[in-house]
Scaffold this active site. Structure first.
Site, mmCIF file in Angstrom:
data_model
loop_
_atom_site.group_PDB
_atom_site.id
_atom_site.type_symbol
_atom_site.label_atom_id
_atom_site.label_comp_id
_atom_site.label_asym_id
_atom_site.label_seq_id
_atom_site.Cartn_x
_atom_site.Cartn_y
_atom_site.Cartn_z
ATOM 1 N N GLY A 58 -2.812 -4.344 -1.183
ATOM 2 C CA GLY A 58 -4.176 -3.918 -0.928
ATOM 3 C C GLY A 58 -4.254 -3.185 0.390
ATOM 4 N N HIS A 75 -10.529 -7.655 6.749
ATOM 5 C CA HIS A 75 -10.293 -6.466 7.574
ATOM 6 C C HIS A 75 -11.607 -5.758 7.928
ATOM 7 C CE1 HIS A 75 -5.919 -6.097 7.743
ATOM 8 N NE2 HIS A 75 -5.828 -6.342 6.442
ATOM 9 N N HIS A 129 -8.439 -11.548 1.851
ATOM 10 C CA HIS A 129 -7.615 -10.928 2.898
ATOM 11 C C HIS A 129 -8.131 -9.524 3.221
ATOM 12 C CE1 HIS A 129 -3.620 -9.860 4.831
ATOM 13 N NE2 HIS A 129 -4.195 -8.691 4.669
ATOM 14 N N GLU A 130 -8.344 -8.726 2.170
ATOM 15 C CA GLU A 130 -8.747 -7.329 2.413
ATOM 16 C C GLU A 130 -10.129 -7.259 3.044
ATOM 17 O OE1 GLU A 130 -6.596 -5.130 2.414
ATOM 18 O OE2 GLU A 130 -5.092 -6.304 1.334
ATOM 19 N N GLN A 190 -7.791 -0.015 8.217
ATOM 20 C CA GLN A 190 -6.342 0.026 8.482
ATOM 21 C C GLN A 190 -5.816 1.443 8.641
ATOM 22 O OE1 GLN A 190 -5.391 -2.928 5.127
ATOM 23 N NE2 GLN A 190 -3.770 -3.324 6.601
ATOM 24 N N CYS A 192 0.781 -8.466 5.699
ATOM 25 C CA CYS A 192 -0.231 -7.426 5.908
ATOM 26 C C CYS A 192 0.468 -6.164 6.388
ATOM 27 C CB CYS A 192 -1.245 -7.894 6.944
ATOM 28 S SG CYS A 192 -2.540 -6.686 7.292
ATOM 29 N N LEU A 193 0.048 -5.022 5.843
ATOM 30 C CA LEU A 193 0.664 -3.767 6.251
ATOM 31 C C LEU A 193 0.425 -3.482 7.733
ATOM 32 C CD1 LEU A 193 -0.248 -1.573 3.149
ATOM 33 C CD2 LEU A 193 1.967 -2.640 3.688
#
Ligand code: NI
Length: 177
Positions: free
Chosen positions: A46, A146, A142-143, A51, A100-101
């Site tokens: 995701g 952000h 999670h997303e 981000q 996480c990216l």
């Protein structure tokens, strides 16, 4: 176009993103395409707009179709979720590993609500809602974190289960976050 992904420490990951006010615009289309290009290139589960440095309440996640090589993998449909509102269905939380990216190379165990209702808007501005559980619910939580400037390490409770992926899981292909 693939965009650079901000990494933890960048203050832009810590801000509260603004709601999307206009749908169906070329700018929104371009942003969503950039987000998908960036998520796929990074092999992510995701991605949230902040981000890539865009402070709007937009997340994407999921896969276009079931990967037949992993028929037992949890299936999360490819989704654009804008201006999301999340509601836990009960108090039950479960622990699960996350990456996480924006936090490359690390994994940690994070408690998340098991069962979740979420609603929001798709790319065309159509409202939709889903009730989900397990991995799907985890990805959405999670997303959407952000969008409020929250990174998963801030939710780690047991720091004995937070570390470098290649140390925690030797031999695992750690390419996807
Ligand atoms: Ni993330």
């Amino acid at each position: 176009m693939i965009q650079p992904i901000l990494r933890m420490g960048d203050p832009r990951l810590l801000t509260v993103a603004a709601p999307v006010a206009e749908f169906g615009t070329p700018a929104l289309d371009t942003l969503l395409q950039d987000m998908f290009d960036t998520m796929r290139a990074a092999n992510g589960a995701g991605l949230a707009a902040p981000q890539i440095g865009v402070p709007l309440r937009i997340v994407i996640f999921g896969q276009p179709e079931l990967n037949s090589r992993y028929p037992d993998a949890p299936v999360v449909p490819q989704t654009v979720l804008i201006n999301p509102v999340l509601t836990a269905l009960d108090d039950i939380q479960v622990d699960g590993w996350e990456g996480c990216l924006s936090v490359p190379g690390l994994r940690g165990v994070v408690p998340r609500y098991l069962r979740l209702h979420y609603e929001g808007y798709d790319a065309e501005g159509q409202a939709f809602a889903r009730t989900v559980e397990g991995f799907h619910a985890r990805v959405v939580q999670h997303e959407c974190d952000h969008l409020d400037g929250v990174l998963y390490p801030m939710r780690v409770q047991d720091f004995t289960r937070f570390g470098y992926t290649d140390v925690l899981f030797p031999g695992l292909d750690a390419s996807d976050d």
